[in-house]
Design an enzyme around this catalytic site. Sequence first.
Site, mmCIF file in Angstrom:
data_model
loop_
_atom_site.group_PDB
_atom_site.id
_atom_site.type_symbol
_atom_site.label_atom_id
_atom_site.label_comp_id
_atom_site.label_asym_id
_atom_site.label_seq_id
_atom_site.Cartn_x
_atom_site.Cartn_y
_atom_site.Cartn_z
ATOM 1 N N ASP A 97 0.862 -1.281 -0.065
ATOM 2 C CA ASP A 97 0.322 0.020 -0.169
ATOM 3 C C ASP A 97 0.867 1.289 0.073
ATOM 4 O OD1 ASP A 97 -2.098 1.833 0.222
ATOM 5 O OD2 ASP A 97 -2.896 0.928 1.901
ATOM 6 N N ALA A 98 1.071 1.583 -1.252
ATOM 7 C CA ALA A 98 1.894 2.903 -1.383
ATOM 8 C C ALA A 98 1.509 3.943 -2.124
ATOM 9 C CB ALA A 98 3.313 2.489 -1.941
ATOM 10 N N LYS A 99 0.587 3.592 -2.651
ATOM 11 C CA LYS A 99 -0.549 4.673 -3.617
ATOM 12 C C LYS A 99 0.417 5.610 -4.479
ATOM 13 C CE LYS A 99 -4.052 4.730 -0.047
ATOM 14 N NZ LYS A 99 -3.445 3.926 0.764
ATOM 15 N N ARG A 100 1.370 4.916 -5.222
ATOM 16 C CA ARG A 100 2.297 5.765 -6.018
ATOM 17 C C ARG A 100 1.406 6.163 -7.273
ATOM 18 N NH1 ARG A 100 4.914 5.630 -1.861
ATOM 19 N NH2 ARG A 100 7.057 5.024 -1.633
ATOM 20 N N THR A 127 -0.664 -0.697 -4.732
ATOM 21 C CA THR A 127 -1.682 0.469 -4.832
ATOM 22 C C THR A 127 -1.090 1.537 -5.536
ATOM 23 O OG1 THR A 127 -1.280 1.537 -2.645
ATOM 24 C CG2 THR A 127 -2.975 -0.498 -2.670
#
Length: 281
Positions: A97-100, A127
């Site tokens: 879960d890094a939402k890059r 993510t």
Amino acid sequence: MTGLEPFGARLRRVMDERGPLCVGIDPHASLLAEWGLGDTVDGLERFSRTVVEAVADRVAVLKPQSAFFERFGSRGVAVLETTVREAREAGALVVMDAKRGDIGSTMAAYAEAFLHKDAPLFSDALTVSPYLGYGSLSPAVALARESGAGLFVLALTSNPEGGEVQHAVRADGRTVGATVLGHLALENAGEEPLGSFGAVVGATLGDLSSYDLDMGGPILAPGIGAQGATPADLPAVFGRAVRNVVPNVSRGVLRHGPDAVALRDVSERFADEIRAALTSA
């Protein structure tokens, strides 16, 4: 680069074997304190290892939140590398879960950090944010396909602020969130038993019948537990797409630590409740 079997196929199999529960690994300072641990790298390491040892051999997915490791600098990232490796060795799939989200060579570098098979932080899925335009994710899509990894793209998130972007209506009459889901349907076209390109859709959002969530890929659904949604809510929120939902529970499990038995018991209880809800759908 020779990749793994596609993420969607691997996810479908482990969900069928273990149930679809995803447990988040979110070692924020307040949880470390609740566990009697210091807000230190040593506390981070003990926390993460305890969660992995307690549940990685029985849940489908573990989802470490990269930010809580990055805040400790290089030593925290080293703990994250170990966490990812040990979770995967125990049979759980790891969603980072890094939402890059970025463009061009920068997006490609983010993809290489998490989706290249030889990267220290290689994860089964990542993510990502599409809000620089869905096409900006192309380097991550390409590398995920090559390596057998997957993506979870922010589509309809559970935070109240998300609606001002995701529910905005485009010139063609579709909302931004629906446009993201449409792109994912194209990515997953023809993939069986499950595509590798999923959406992040909050379990707290209530009636989503105006959206076509059945886009051939998995749906990562945060919001179960501390945010107020329950397993029983899943069929009403996700409709016919509920069979592809990966419900995420973080604090609802983690607050029962550091007792490993308690962590196992509560994760199994959530898994049983989710199975019951999906069976009745």
